[in-house]
Write a protein that holds these residues in place. Sequence first.
Motif, PDB file in Angstrom:
ATOM      1  N   PHE A   1       0.824  -1.177  -0.079  1.00  0.00           N
ATOM      2  CA  PHE A   1      -0.160   0.231  -0.073  1.00  0.00           C
ATOM      3  C   PHE A   1       0.984   1.105   0.164  1.00  0.00           C
ATOM      4  CE2 PHE A   1      -2.565  -3.411   1.716  1.00  0.00           C
ATOM      5  CZ  PHE A   1      -3.840  -3.085   1.288  1.00  0.00           C
ATOM      6  N   GLU A   2       0.145   2.454  -0.271  1.00  0.00           N
ATOM      7  CA  GLU A   2       1.083   3.340  -0.028  1.00  0.00           C
ATOM      8  C   GLU A   2       1.283   3.740   1.339  1.00  0.00           C
ATOM      9  OE1 GLU A   2       0.270   6.712  -3.815  1.00  0.00           O
ATOM     10  OE2 GLU A   2      -1.665   6.394  -2.359  1.00  0.00           O
ATOM     11  N   PRO A   3       2.451   4.463   1.696  1.00  0.00           N
ATOM     12  CA  PRO A   3       2.730   4.761   2.978  1.00  0.00           C
ATOM     13  C   PRO A   3       1.825   5.810   3.680  1.00  0.00           C
ATOM     14  CG  PRO A   3       4.817   5.025   1.449  1.00  0.00           C
ATOM     15  CD  PRO A   3       3.781   4.764   0.614  1.00  0.00           C
ATOM     16  N   GLU A   4       1.443   6.533   3.024  1.00  0.00           N
ATOM     17  CA  GLU A   4       0.356   7.511   3.600  1.00  0.00           C
ATOM     18  C   GLU A   4      -0.895   6.821   3.976  1.00  0.00           C
ATOM     19  OE1 GLU A   4       1.727   7.925   0.524  1.00  0.00           O
ATOM     20  OE2 GLU A   4       3.005   9.593   0.752  1.00  0.00           O
ATOM     21  N   THR A   5      -1.206   5.854   3.241  1.00  0.00           N
ATOM     22  CA  THR A   5      -2.285   4.850   3.406  1.00  0.00           C
ATOM     23  C   THR A   5      -2.110   4.305   4.815  1.00  0.00           C
ATOM     24  OG1 THR A   5      -3.058   4.677   1.198  1.00  0.00           O
ATOM     25  CG2 THR A   5      -3.928   3.182   2.783  1.00  0.00           C
ATOM     26  N   MET A   6      -1.240   3.714   4.882  1.00  0.00           N
ATOM     27  CA  MET A   6      -0.504   2.600   5.993  1.00  0.00           C
ATOM     28  C   MET A   6      -0.412   3.662   7.428  1.00  0.00           C
ATOM     29  SD  MET A   6       1.948   0.189   4.202  1.00  0.00           S
ATOM     30  CE  MET A   6       2.422  -0.844   5.765  1.00  0.00           C
ATOM     31  N   ALA A   7      -0.354   4.875   7.324  1.00  0.00           N
ATOM     32  CA  ALA A   7      -0.122   5.886   8.420  1.00  0.00           C
ATOM     33  C   ALA A   7      -1.393   6.357   8.862  1.00  0.00           C
ATOM     34  CB  ALA A   7       0.898   7.016   8.017  1.00  0.00           C
ATOM     35  N   GLU A   8      -2.540   5.912   8.035  1.00  0.00           N
ATOM     36  CA  GLU A   8      -3.657   6.534   8.266  1.00  0.00           C
ATOM     37  C   GLU A   8      -4.452   5.719   9.807  1.00  0.00           C
ATOM     38  OE1 GLU A   8      -6.332   8.317   7.473  1.00  0.00           O
ATOM     39  OE2 GLU A   8      -5.207   9.364   5.554  1.00  0.00           O
ATOM     40  N   PRO A   9      -4.943   6.635  10.841  1.00  0.00           N
ATOM     41  CA  PRO A   9      -5.342   5.799  12.046  1.00  0.00           C
ATOM     42  C   PRO A   9      -6.141   4.753  11.744  1.00  0.00           C
ATOM     43  CG  PRO A   9      -5.294   8.141  12.224  1.00  0.00           C
ATOM     44  CD  PRO A   9      -5.164   7.832  10.781  1.00  0.00           C
ATOM     45  N   GLY A  10      -5.982   3.522  12.254  1.00  0.00           N
ATOM     46  CA  GLY A  10      -6.731   2.452  12.298  1.00  0.00           C
ATOM     47  C   GLY A  10      -6.820   1.556  10.942  1.00  0.00           C
ATOM     48  N   PHE A  11      -5.603   1.725  10.065  1.00  0.00           N
ATOM     49  CA  PHE A  11      -5.261   1.210   8.936  1.00  0.00           C
ATOM     50  C   PHE A  11      -5.218  -0.228   9.237  1.00  0.00           C
ATOM     51  CE2 PHE A  11      -1.931  -1.153   6.444  1.00  0.00           C
ATOM     52  CZ  PHE A  11      -2.540  -0.958   5.134  1.00  0.00           C
ATOM     53  N   ASP A  12      -5.939  -1.257   8.240  1.00  0.00           N
ATOM     54  CA  ASP A  12      -6.126  -2.628   8.487  1.00  0.00           C
ATOM     55  C   ASP A  12      -6.361  -3.154   6.993  1.00  0.00           C
ATOM     56  OD1 ASP A  12      -6.373  -5.215   8.912  1.00  0.00           O
ATOM     57  OD2 ASP A  12      -8.202  -4.789  10.355  1.00  0.00           O
ATOM     58  N   PRO A  13      -5.436  -3.893   6.711  1.00  0.00           N
ATOM     59  CA  PRO A  13      -5.374  -4.430   5.177  1.00  0.00           C
ATOM     60  C   PRO A  13      -6.122  -5.780   5.041  1.00  0.00           C
ATOM     61  CG  PRO A  13      -3.342  -4.984   6.192  1.00  0.00           C
ATOM     62  CD  PRO A  13      -3.959  -4.263   7.320  1.00  0.00           C
ATOM     63  N   SER A  14      -6.970  -6.078   6.234  1.00  0.00           N
ATOM     64  CA  SER A  14      -7.230  -7.674   6.245  1.00  0.00           C
ATOM     65  C   SER A  14      -8.671  -7.740   5.401  1.00  0.00           C
ATOM     66  CB  SER A  14      -7.743  -7.867   7.629  1.00  0.00           C
ATOM     67  OG  SER A  14      -6.916  -7.613   8.694  1.00  0.00           O
ATOM     68  N   ASP A  15      -9.061  -7.017   5.077  1.00  0.00           N
ATOM     69  CA  ASP A  15     -10.352  -7.072   3.919  1.00  0.00           C
ATOM     70  C   ASP A  15      -9.755  -7.467   2.806  1.00  0.00           C
ATOM     71  OD1 ASP A  15      -9.375  -4.351   4.088  1.00  0.00           O
ATOM     72  OD2 ASP A  15     -10.680  -4.042   2.293  1.00  0.00           O
ATOM     73  N   ALA A  16      -8.553  -6.992   2.476  1.00  0.00           N
ATOM     74  CA  ALA A  16      -8.047  -7.354   0.952  1.00  0.00           C
ATOM     75  C   ALA A  16      -7.369  -8.782   1.489  1.00  0.00           C
ATOM     76  CB  ALA A  16      -6.930  -6.238   0.542  1.00  0.00           C
ATOM     77  N   VAL A  17      -6.474  -8.864   2.461  1.00  0.00           N
ATOM     78  CA  VAL A  17      -5.757  -9.954   2.806  1.00  0.00           C
ATOM     79  C   VAL A  17      -6.721 -10.953   2.988  1.00  0.00           C
ATOM     80  CG1 VAL A  17      -4.232 -11.058   4.233  1.00  0.00           C
ATOM     81  CG2 VAL A  17      -4.037  -8.801   3.565  1.00  0.00           C
ATOM     82  N   ASP A  18      -7.540 -11.006   3.467  1.00  0.00           N
ATOM     83  CA  ASP A  18      -8.407 -12.210   3.806  1.00  0.00           C
ATOM     84  C   ASP A  18      -9.448 -12.507   2.461  1.00  0.00           C
ATOM     85  OD1 ASP A  18      -7.874 -12.036   6.350  1.00  0.00           O
ATOM     86  OD2 ASP A  18      -9.773 -11.183   6.930  1.00  0.00           O
ATOM     87  N   PHE A  19      -9.751 -11.513   1.685  1.00  0.00           N
ATOM     88  CA  PHE A  19     -10.250 -12.099   0.590  1.00  0.00           C
ATOM     89  C   PHE A  19      -9.215 -13.000  -0.488  1.00  0.00           C
ATOM     90  CE2 PHE A  19     -10.980 -10.913  -4.143  1.00  0.00           C
ATOM     91  CZ  PHE A  19     -12.345 -11.443  -4.335  1.00  0.00           C
ATOM     92  N   TRP A  20      -8.106 -12.217  -0.613  1.00  0.00           N
ATOM     93  CA  TRP A  20      -6.962 -13.106  -1.714  1.00  0.00           C
ATOM     94  C   TRP A  20      -6.558 -14.343  -0.816  1.00  0.00           C
ATOM     95  CZ3 TRP A  20      -7.343 -12.458  -6.438  1.00  0.00           C
ATOM     96  CH2 TRP A  20      -7.780 -11.479  -7.191  1.00  0.00           C
ATOM     97  N   ASP A  21      -6.611 -14.400   0.418  1.00  0.00           N
ATOM     98  CA  ASP A  21      -6.170 -15.758   0.962  1.00  0.00           C
ATOM     99  C   ASP A  21      -7.252 -16.659   0.437  1.00  0.00           C
ATOM    100  OD1 ASP A  21      -4.339 -17.210   2.756  1.00  0.00           O
ATOM    101  OD2 ASP A  21      -6.554 -17.367   3.777  1.00  0.00           O
ATOM    102  N   GLN A  22      -8.629 -16.330   0.533  1.00  0.00           N
ATOM    103  CA  GLN A  22      -9.312 -17.257   0.407  1.00  0.00           C
ATOM    104  C   GLN A  22      -9.338 -17.545  -1.165  1.00  0.00           C
ATOM    105  OE1 GLN A  22     -13.537 -16.196   1.058  1.00  0.00           O
ATOM    106  NE2 GLN A  22     -14.213 -17.387  -0.728  1.00  0.00           N
ATOM    107  N   VAL A  23      -9.147 -16.721  -2.133  1.00  0.00           N
ATOM    108  CA  VAL A  23      -9.171 -16.920  -3.750  1.00  0.00           C
ATOM    109  C   VAL A  23      -7.648 -17.692  -3.909  1.00  0.00           C
ATOM    110  CG1 VAL A  23      -8.848 -15.974  -5.772  1.00  0.00           C
ATOM    111  CG2 VAL A  23     -10.352 -14.888  -4.009  1.00  0.00           C
TER     112      VAL A  23
END
Length: 364
Positions: A294-316
């Motif tokens: 992800f972009e660094p600015e995105t990861m610096a956002e409070p509460g950043f959590d990539p789980s929705d993308a990671v969990d989706f692609w882990d299933q796929v």
Amino acid sequence: MLPLEQATQLPGPAFTDPAVLDWERANFFSRGWICAGHVDQVSGRGAYIRVETGEENVLVVGDDDGLPRAFLNTCRHRGARLVEEPEGQLRRLQCPYHAWSYGFDGSLKNAPFTEGLTDFDPKCFALHEVRLAVIEGLVLLDLSGEAPPPQAHIGDLATHMAAYRTPELKRARKVVYEVGANWKAIAENYNECLHCPGVHPELNRLSHYLTGETYEGSGLWCGGSMTLSEGVETMSTDGATHARRAIAGVDERVILYFLIFPNTLISLHPDYVMLHTLWPRAVDRTEVVCEWFFEPETMAEPGFDPSDAVDFWDQVNREDWHVCQLTQQGMTSSRFTPGRYTTQEDDVHTFDKMVASRYLEALR
């Protein structure tokens, strides 16, 4: 090489014969460019990743200036492995056996009890360096030192990647899979979505499998686009972009997917980039490293959590691995013969031609 409408797929032994894999390791993975990972993992002093390809084990590490260098992961004294973990941060590079130590430029810094040796020149005992290049954030290795320029390997794909500012992205998550299938079966699966309605119904709801187009250009790659369905913002468990994380300046309706020969699968999404690297471990077993950036600015956002993308692609991913394993098992049948391509398998055909052309060169 026959056109898709006339061609037959690769023969069974390409996927089941250990001798074929041995040849591929020597000729695909040790004599051309392969992707070790993303520059983010080796961008600081002592930051490293370790990759095993063919018969070689390679250490990629950030030097004193934070620039990546690559060396064979072998001490110049008795040959011990210098680093065992797949990635991490080194304060110093010292052999765990007899304490020979090296700079992050590969130079020998200290070799205990060699002061009294005749004609011992530390400069002759630097680590064996591996040719390295960074193209749009991808760390590429050439173990032979004889491959064509890396820019020619990536070719026109660099333009598509540049729009996503891939060198600037930071890794948010990593998952390593052991897949019971030949590496080429995984590559072929990635290159078509004909299987998506039956194998990935959730994915097909986010992007219909017949959307998108095939891209062409110079370089050893193939791939194209997929278009998001109406009301869908990204490929995730709920199809929504979270925390304003979209990558600025890219088409928000399109996902780009590309295979870079031989071992790289890169997917460019409106809000993240996903990288798979394939590492053959046996004719019927492949280690797949999947990483999300992800972009660094995105990861610096409070509460950043990539789980929705990671969990989706882990299933796929796991759905893909299952059908790849079924394919691998079926190919072992004594009656198996390769089938014909369908008109929805252009990219599979392109990848197979990359493989087959090298087989034919060797036979000639």
